[in-house]
Design a protein around this motif. Structure first.
Motif, PDB file in Angstrom:
ATOM      1  N   GLU A 130     -26.597 100.022  10.175  1.00 36.75           N
ATOM      2  CA  GLU A 130     -26.879 100.847   9.149  1.00 36.75           C
ATOM      3  C   GLU A 130     -27.902 101.673   9.574  1.00 36.75           C
ATOM      4  OE1 GLU A 130     -25.662 102.826   5.868  1.00 36.75           O
ATOM      5  OE2 GLU A 130     -24.755 101.002   6.605  1.00 36.75           O
ATOM      6  N   PRO A 131     -29.045 101.266   9.836  1.00 36.88           N
ATOM      7  CA  PRO A 131     -30.241 102.179  10.012  1.00 36.88           C
ATOM      8  C   PRO A 131     -30.101 103.157  11.115  1.00 36.88           C
ATOM      9  CG  PRO A 131     -31.053  99.712   9.866  1.00 36.88           C
ATOM     10  CD  PRO A 131     -29.580  99.925   9.855  1.00 36.88           C
ATOM     11  N   ALA A 132     -29.289 102.744  12.221  1.00 34.86           N
ATOM     12  CA  ALA A 132     -29.002 103.716  13.174  1.00 34.86           C
ATOM     13  C   ALA A 132     -27.880 104.925  12.553  1.00 34.86           C
ATOM     14  CB  ALA A 132     -28.259 102.777  14.310  1.00 34.86           C
ATOM     15  N   VAL A 133     -27.269 104.742  11.851  1.00 41.75           N
ATOM     16  CA  VAL A 133     -26.463 105.956  11.334  1.00 41.75           C
ATOM     17  C   VAL A 133     -27.213 107.247  11.183  1.00 41.75           C
ATOM     18  CG1 VAL A 133     -24.845 106.763   9.659  1.00 41.75           C
ATOM     19  CG2 VAL A 133     -24.647 104.335  10.669  1.00 41.75           C
ATOM     20  N   ALA A 134     -28.566 106.974  10.524  1.00 38.15           N
ATOM     21  CA  ALA A 134     -29.371 108.029  10.227  1.00 38.15           C
ATOM     22  C   ALA A 134     -29.681 108.811  11.542  1.00 38.15           C
ATOM     23  CB  ALA A 134     -30.315 107.756   9.326  1.00 38.15           C
ATOM     24  N   LEU A 167     -27.689 109.962  13.596  1.00 36.26           N
ATOM     25  CA  LEU A 167     -26.807 111.020  14.036  1.00 36.26           C
ATOM     26  C   LEU A 167     -27.283 112.419  13.507  1.00 36.26           C
ATOM     27  CD1 LEU A 167     -23.375 108.990  12.738  1.00 36.26           C
ATOM     28  CD2 LEU A 167     -24.153 109.585  15.200  1.00 36.26           C
ATOM     29  N   GLY A 168     -28.157 112.395  12.601  1.00 36.20           N
ATOM     30  CA  GLY A 168     -28.652 113.755  12.127  1.00 36.20           C
ATOM     31  C   GLY A 168     -29.446 114.537  13.551  1.00 36.20           C
ATOM     32  N   LEU A 169     -29.783 113.691  14.404  1.00 39.43           N
ATOM     33  CA  LEU A 169     -30.482 114.373  15.503  1.00 39.43           C
ATOM     34  C   LEU A 169     -29.449 115.261  16.260  1.00 39.43           C
ATOM     35  CD1 LEU A 169     -32.713 111.453  16.988  1.00 39.43           C
ATOM     36  CD2 LEU A 169     -33.091 113.294  15.820  1.00 39.43           C
ATOM     37  N   LEU A 170     -28.256 115.226  16.004  1.00 38.20           N
ATOM     38  CA  LEU A 170     -27.329 115.940  16.830  1.00 38.20           C
ATOM     39  C   LEU A 170     -27.176 117.288  16.077  1.00 38.20           C
ATOM     40  CD1 LEU A 170     -24.169 113.614  17.172  1.00 38.20           C
ATOM     41  CD2 LEU A 170     -25.642 114.714  19.152  1.00 38.20           C
ATOM     42  N   GLY A 222     -30.483 121.880   8.547  1.00 41.17           N
ATOM     43  CA  GLY A 222     -30.649 121.190   7.083  1.00 41.17           C
ATOM     44  C   GLY A 222     -29.761 120.054   7.250  1.00 41.17           C
ATOM     45  N   ILE A 223     -28.673 120.319   7.620  1.00 33.90           N
ATOM     46  CA  ILE A 223     -27.527 118.892   7.848  1.00 33.90           C
ATOM     47  C   ILE A 223     -28.472 117.617   8.505  1.00 33.90           C
ATOM     48  CG2 ILE A 223     -25.477 118.159   8.758  1.00 33.90           C
ATOM     49  CD1 ILE A 223     -24.464 120.933   8.114  1.00 33.90           C
ATOM     50  N   GLY A 224     -28.906 118.163   9.633  1.00 35.48           N
ATOM     51  CA  GLY A 224     -29.660 117.171  10.366  1.00 35.48           C
ATOM     52  C   GLY A 224     -30.671 116.561   9.728  1.00 35.48           C
ATOM     53  N   VAL A 225     -31.519 117.255   8.842  1.00 40.45           N
ATOM     54  CA  VAL A 225     -32.675 116.799   8.213  1.00 40.45           C
ATOM     55  C   VAL A 225     -32.094 115.994   7.082  1.00 40.45           C
ATOM     56  CG1 VAL A 225     -34.565 117.526   6.460  1.00 40.45           C
ATOM     57  CG2 VAL A 225     -34.240 118.475   8.658  1.00 40.45           C
ATOM     58  N   LEU A 226     -30.999 116.193   6.376  1.00 36.84           N
ATOM     59  CA  LEU A 226     -30.435 115.450   5.239  1.00 36.84           C
ATOM     60  C   LEU A 226     -29.874 114.470   5.776  1.00 36.84           C
ATOM     61  CD1 LEU A 226     -28.687 118.313   3.240  1.00 36.84           C
ATOM     62  CD2 LEU A 226     -30.718 116.594   2.498  1.00 36.84           C
ATOM     63  N   ILE A 227     -29.318 114.170   6.977  1.00 37.62           N
ATOM     64  CA  ILE A 227     -28.622 112.987   7.522  1.00 37.62           C
ATOM     65  C   ILE A 227     -29.890 112.100   7.701  1.00 37.62           C
ATOM     66  CG2 ILE A 227     -27.438 112.002   9.521  1.00 37.62           C
ATOM     67  CD1 ILE A 227     -25.741 114.717   9.470  1.00 37.62           C
ATOM     68  N   LEU A 228     -30.888 112.658   8.453  1.00 41.04           N
ATOM     69  CA  LEU A 228     -32.055 111.697   8.866  1.00 41.04           C
ATOM     70  C   LEU A 228     -32.780 111.277   7.728  1.00 41.04           C
ATOM     71  CD1 LEU A 228     -33.538 113.680  11.585  1.00 41.04           C
ATOM     72  CD2 LEU A 228     -32.776 111.620  12.030  1.00 41.04           C
ATOM     73  N   ALA A 229     -32.857 111.921   6.707  1.00 38.36           N
ATOM     74  CA  ALA A 229     -33.658 111.394   5.625  1.00 38.36           C
ATOM     75  C   ALA A 229     -32.839 110.595   4.747  1.00 38.36           C
ATOM     76  CB  ALA A 229     -34.055 112.652   4.777  1.00 38.36           C
ATOM     77  N   GLY A 230     -31.434 110.786   4.695  1.00 39.76           N
ATOM     78  CA  GLY A 230     -30.489 109.761   3.962  1.00 39.76           C
ATOM     79  C   GLY A 230     -30.498 108.269   4.620  1.00 39.76           C
ATOM     80  N   GLY A 231     -30.972 108.296   5.680  1.00 40.63           N
ATOM     81  CA  GLY A 231     -31.117 106.966   6.176  1.00 40.63           C
ATOM     82  C   GLY A 231     -32.275 106.018   6.030  1.00 40.63           C
ATOM     83  N   ARG A 232     -32.985 106.503   5.381  1.00 41.26           N
ATOM     84  CA  ARG A 232     -34.357 105.902   5.133  1.00 41.26           C
ATOM     85  C   ARG A 232     -34.435 105.207   3.774  1.00 41.26           C
ATOM     86  NH1 ARG A 232     -38.978 109.601   7.700  1.00 41.26           N
ATOM     87  NH2 ARG A 232     -38.063 109.563   9.761  1.00 41.26           N
TER      88      ARG A 232
END
Length: 192
Positions: free
Chosen positions: A66-70, A72-75, A182-192
């Motif tokens: 689960e923590p690794a899914v965030a 994916l926002g790096l792409l 924005g999508i990348g940041v939201l994905i990264l932030a959503g995983g925290r």
């Protein structure tokens, strides 16, 4: 018939953001030969990966903790930064030339953005597919794959409407990096 309506509704709700991204990709590819094909292939590859993970997870397999899914926002973040750098480098190019300084989207780039942007889709699809049974799961997957074609056509349609096309031609090189970052940041932030 109920399953068809549920699948269509679920797809539409979870992919509205993807429609905007597709329109931006089609605007970026305007004037480039085979851009539409690359975008369509990339969209199907990315969505097939989303479905593959969702179906496997519905059967109990998990590929990423689960923590690794965030991450994916790096792409999309990396692709957005790359697009921003390109836009900056070509900021003085002739704006009337639709292909000046802008590379057509590549299928794997579109696939990566689609997959990364679909992390939330996976979270929604897994419980639905897990409870639908094998026949229901097949129905959902089939409807989703048909609707991907509709989404591709809609993205292309929006990008080619004169008013939208002018706006995207003028501002798409700015909007695409902003949306991807924005999508990348939201994905990264959503995983925290």
């Amino acid at each position: 018939m109920i399953l068809l309506a549920q699948a269509a509704g679920l797809f539409a709700v979870t992919n509205l953001d993807d429609l905007v991204v597709l329109a931006l990709f089609f605007a970026q590819g305007a004037g480039h030969r085979h851009a539409a094909r690359s975008i369509a292939i990339g969209q199907y590859l990315g969505f097939a990966a989303i479905l593959g993970v969702a179906v496997a997870a519905a059967f109990g397999a998990t590929f990423l903790p689960e923590p690794a899914v965030a991450y994916l926002g790096l792409l999309p973040l990396a692709l957005g930064i790359r697009a921003a750098v390109q836009a900056w480098r070509h900021r003085h190019d002739d704006p009337d030339s639709p292909t000046t300084g802008r590379a057509a989207p590549r299928a794997l780039e579109v696939a990566a953005v689609t997959f990364a942007n679909g992390g939330d889709n996976i979270g929604v699809y897994v419980p639905v597919l897990a409870t639908a049974g094998p026949a229901g799961m097949s129905g959902y997957v089939l409807v989703f794959l048909v609707l991907v074609a509709l989404w591709i056509a809609a993205g292309r349609y929006f990008a080619t409407r004169p008013l939208v096309a002018r706006a995207l031609s003028r501002w798409g090189h700015v909007l695409l990096p902003v949306v991807l970052i924005g999508i990348g940041v939201l994905i990264l932030a959503g995983g925290r």
